[in-house]
Design an enzyme around this catalytic site. Structure first.
Site, PDB file in Angstrom:
ATOM      1  N   LYS A  70     -10.531  -1.083  10.240  1.00 50.45           N
ATOM      2  CA  LYS A  70     -10.639  -2.238   9.347  1.00 50.45           C
ATOM      3  C   LYS A  70     -10.944  -3.525  10.119  1.00 50.45           C
ATOM      4  O   LYS A  70     -11.019  -4.608   9.536  1.00 50.45           O
ATOM      5  CB  LYS A  70      -9.352  -2.398   8.539  1.00 50.45           C
ATOM      6  CG  LYS A  70      -9.167  -1.266   7.524  1.00 50.45           C
ATOM      7  CD  LYS A  70      -7.958  -1.457   6.669  1.00 50.45           C
ATOM      8  CE  LYS A  70      -7.458  -0.166   6.074  1.00 50.45           C
ATOM      9  NZ  LYS A  70      -8.028   0.117   4.747  1.00 50.45           N
ATOM     10  N   HIS A 130       0.871  -1.174   0.000  1.00 49.82           N
ATOM     11  CA  HIS A 130       0.000   0.000   0.000  1.00 49.82           C
ATOM     12  C   HIS A 130       0.915   1.233   0.000  1.00 49.82           C
ATOM     13  O   HIS A 130       2.017   1.178   0.532  1.00 49.82           O
ATOM     14  CB  HIS A 130      -0.837  -0.055   1.283  1.00 49.82           C
ATOM     15  CG  HIS A 130      -1.904   0.980   1.399  1.00 49.82           C
ATOM     16  ND1 HIS A 130      -1.651   2.273   1.796  1.00 49.82           N
ATOM     17  CD2 HIS A 130      -3.240   0.913   1.185  1.00 49.82           C
ATOM     18  CE1 HIS A 130      -2.797   2.948   1.832  1.00 49.82           C
ATOM     19  NE2 HIS A 130      -3.770   2.152   1.460  1.00 49.82           N
ATOM     20  N   ASP A 145       2.873  -4.830   7.997  1.00 46.26           N
ATOM     21  CA  ASP A 145       1.676  -4.008   7.835  1.00 46.26           C
ATOM     22  C   ASP A 145       0.473  -4.950   7.908  1.00 46.26           C
ATOM     23  O   ASP A 145       0.176  -5.666   6.957  1.00 46.26           O
ATOM     24  CB  ASP A 145       1.758  -3.278   6.490  1.00 46.26           C
ATOM     25  CG  ASP A 145       0.438  -2.604   6.110  1.00 46.26           C
ATOM     26  OD1 ASP A 145      -0.561  -2.751   6.849  1.00 46.26           O
ATOM     27  OD2 ASP A 145       0.412  -1.940   5.061  1.00 46.26           O
ATOM     28  N   GLN A 171      -4.759  -5.265   6.622  1.00 48.53           N
ATOM     29  CA  GLN A 171      -5.774  -6.157   6.063  1.00 48.53           C
ATOM     30  C   GLN A 171      -5.829  -7.509   6.777  1.00 48.53           C
ATOM     31  O   GLN A 171      -6.680  -8.335   6.451  1.00 48.53           O
ATOM     32  CB  GLN A 171      -5.500  -6.405   4.567  1.00 48.53           C
ATOM     33  CG  GLN A 171      -5.680  -5.192   3.708  1.00 48.53           C
ATOM     34  CD  GLN A 171      -7.110  -4.656   3.721  1.00 48.53           C
ATOM     35  OE1 GLN A 171      -8.065  -5.386   3.967  1.00 48.53           O
ATOM     36  NE2 GLN A 171      -7.253  -3.370   3.467  1.00 48.53           N
ATOM     37  N   CYS A 226      -4.702   2.452  -3.705  1.00 43.16           N
ATOM     38  CA  CYS A 226      -3.463   2.942  -3.083  1.00 43.16           C
ATOM     39  C   CYS A 226      -2.326   1.963  -3.283  1.00 43.16           C
ATOM     40  O   CYS A 226      -1.476   1.790  -2.400  1.00 43.16           O
ATOM     41  CB  CYS A 226      -3.651   3.241  -1.594  1.00 43.16           C
ATOM     42  SG  CYS A 226      -4.812   4.563  -1.283  1.00 43.16           S
TER      43      CYS A 226
HETATM   44  N1  PMP Z   1      -1.799  -0.886   4.472  1.00 37.69           N
HETATM   45  C1  PMP Z   1      -2.756  -1.631   3.904  1.00 37.69           C
HETATM   46  C2  PMP Z   1      -2.411  -3.015   3.426  1.00 37.69           C
HETATM   47  C3  PMP Z   1      -4.043  -1.124   3.795  1.00 37.69           C
HETATM   48  O1  PMP Z   1      -4.996  -1.875   3.232  1.00 37.69           O
HETATM   49  C4  PMP Z   1      -4.337   0.175   4.279  1.00 37.69           C
HETATM   50  C5  PMP Z   1      -5.722   0.765   4.142  1.00 37.69           C
HETATM   51  N2  PMP Z   1      -6.298   0.633   2.856  1.00 37.69           N
HETATM   52  C6  PMP Z   1      -3.309   0.909   4.868  1.00 37.69           C
HETATM   53  C7  PMP Z   1      -2.065   0.337   4.945  1.00 37.69           C
HETATM   54  C8  PMP Z   1      -3.521   2.272   5.405  1.00 37.69           C
HETATM   55  O2  PMP Z   1      -4.392   2.256   6.485  1.00 37.69           O
HETATM   56  P1  PMP Z   1      -4.954   3.605   7.101  1.00 37.69           P
HETATM   57  O3  PMP Z   1      -5.429   4.442   5.943  1.00 37.69           O
HETATM   58  O4  PMP Z   1      -6.058   3.177   7.998  1.00 37.69           O
HETATM   59  O5  PMP Z   1      -3.822   4.267   7.840  1.00 37.69           O
END
Ligand code: PMP
Length: 407
Positions: free
Chosen positions: A227, A124, A201, A204, A365
């Site tokens: 999430k 991401h 990270d 998910q 993203c």
């Molecule tokens: N890493 C991953 C794998 C994600 O799916 C996301 C959210 N789409 C993020 C990081 C970022 O999370 P947040 O916007 O809640 O900080």
């Protein structure tokens, strides 16, 4: 049986019981954010109605209750991820802030020009850009583990990529664009063989697979509350104490100090050293409630339920002409990205919305993933605990109608 469980669960999510464009809502955008059960809504409501006060410095009853509620949430999180101690559980705004905090710590206390940070091509943006910024500042170098056409990481390339200059590996547990479950335990043990720490990270992962930070032996694990059925604005950085002790504070302010004078400021102990300012108290309490609620359901039958739905979704998508599923990893969960020949994902997303079906269309993203698969964007259907076989059927029917309409 399974159906009863889903019924019982769906009952607890008031938002699901509404019509969108005259159709019952089908919510399949869970990788972006999950809906909140009554247990979380009630915890937030109760906190603001009964306990609201600032934490940690009050001597009055409300402040003590607010502090207790927030620190209990920290205990819940510690148990949820099996951290060795509560000092290793730092409240942050979300995954993004957690990664930025670690990037700052690594830059300040470890990185020298020419050192290397290892990420992957399926990250991401929030696990790419903070490292790029750090590399610009410190003249460190970013190394990227390539992905294979299956949507899995190239582990051979990973091993060859590690060098004497590697200082950190930062990798997603589950890809939000592809649904791939990465073999993080293996990735971590390979890195550790070279003495390199690893950040995972988990944005998910926490809602879709068991997470035990001590069993994984990761050095850092980050995730977002929203999430995993909790509120926005709150997330968790787990870090091994040795690293958190070594890092300087991320932000300065109240709460993170023990004593301040103009000559010298003594920082607070962990985890407060990294929690400057009034924290997101209600959100932390809400996250605690979410994880307690979810702990109840976090078991094999849930993973099986989500795997079955993903299987059904993919099998039915394959019967539609022009559909290409992006990402076919052997280990995959809860996320299905796809394209339909001749219809832009954004148009498809809009057509599905008119059928009452919420999916995401875009680059998720993860632009490097889109580049790798040579698509501008995908449609992404992503699952959660409350999704059903009927939701999958509605999506497939919506797709058929949209494709017919478009021709
Ligand atoms: N890493 C991953 C794998 C994600 O799916 C996301 C959210 N789409 C993020 C990081 C970022 O999370 P947040 O916007 O809640 O900080």
């Amino acid at each position: 049986g399974r159906h009863c469980l889903t019924d019982e669960v769906r009952h607890q999510f008031p938002i699901l019981h509404q019509q969108v464009h005259g159709q019952p809502l089908v919510y399949l955008d869970n990788a972006a954010t999950t809906q909140k059960p009554n247990a979380v809504l009630q915890a937030l409501d109760h906190y603001y109605r009964c306990d609201n006060a600032n934490v940690h410095r009050g001597v009055h009853a409300l402040s003590e209750r607010a502090t207790w509620a927030m620190e209990s949430a920290r205990d819940t999180i510690q148990q949820f991820i099996n951290a060795a101690s509560r000092e290793e559980v730092v409240f942050v705004r979300g995954t993004t802030e957690g990664i930025n905090l670690v990037a700052h710590g690594v830059a300040e206390s470890i990185l020298q020009p020419g050192d290397e940070i290892v990420i992957s091509a399926m990250e991401h943006h929030s696990n790419i850009v903070p490292w790029q910024l750090v590399c610009q500042r410190t003249q460190a170098v970013l190394k990227v583990i390539p992905i294979l056409p299956s949507g899995e990481l190239d582990l051979e390339a990973y091993q060859q990529l590690l060098s004497e200059r590697s200082r950190l590996v930062a990798i997603s547990h589950i890809s939000n664009a592809l649904g791939t479950i990465n073999p993080v335990a293996k990735i971590i043990s390979i890195a550790h063989d070279h003495g390199i720490p690893v950040l995972v990270d988990g944005a998910q992962a926490v809602a879709h697979t068991p997470v035990d930070v001590q069993a994984l032996d990761c050095d850092f694990y980050v995730f977002s509350g929203h999430k995993v059925y909790g509120p926005t604005g709150i997330g968790v950085l787990y870090g091994k104490q040795v690293w958190l002790d070594r890092f300087p504070p991320y932000q300065g302010g109240g709460e993170m100090i023990r004593r301040v004078s103009f000559d010298h400021t003594e920082f607070n102990t962990l985890p407060y050293k990294f929690e400057a300012g009034t924290p997101a108290i209600a959100e932390a309490v809400g996250l605690g409630a979410a994880l307690q609620w979810f702990s109840h359901y976090r078991q094999h039958s849930l993973w099986e339920h989500e795997a079955t739905l993903l299987y059904q979704l993919q099998a039915q998508l394959k019967t539609l002409s022009g559909v290409t599923i992006i990402g076919n990893a052997k280990e995959k969960t809860a996320v299905c990205s796809f394209t339909v020949a001749g219809i832009h994902p954004h148009d498809l997303g809009t057509l599905l919305d008119h059928c009452g079906i919420a999916v995401r269309a875009g680059h998720h993203c993860a632009m490097p993933v889109m580049d790798f698969f040579n698509v501008p964007a995908t449609v992404r259907a992503s699952l959660a605990i409350y999704n059903t076989t009927e939701d999958i059927a509605r999506l497939i029917k919506g797709l058929e109608q949209s494709m017919e309409f478009w021709q």
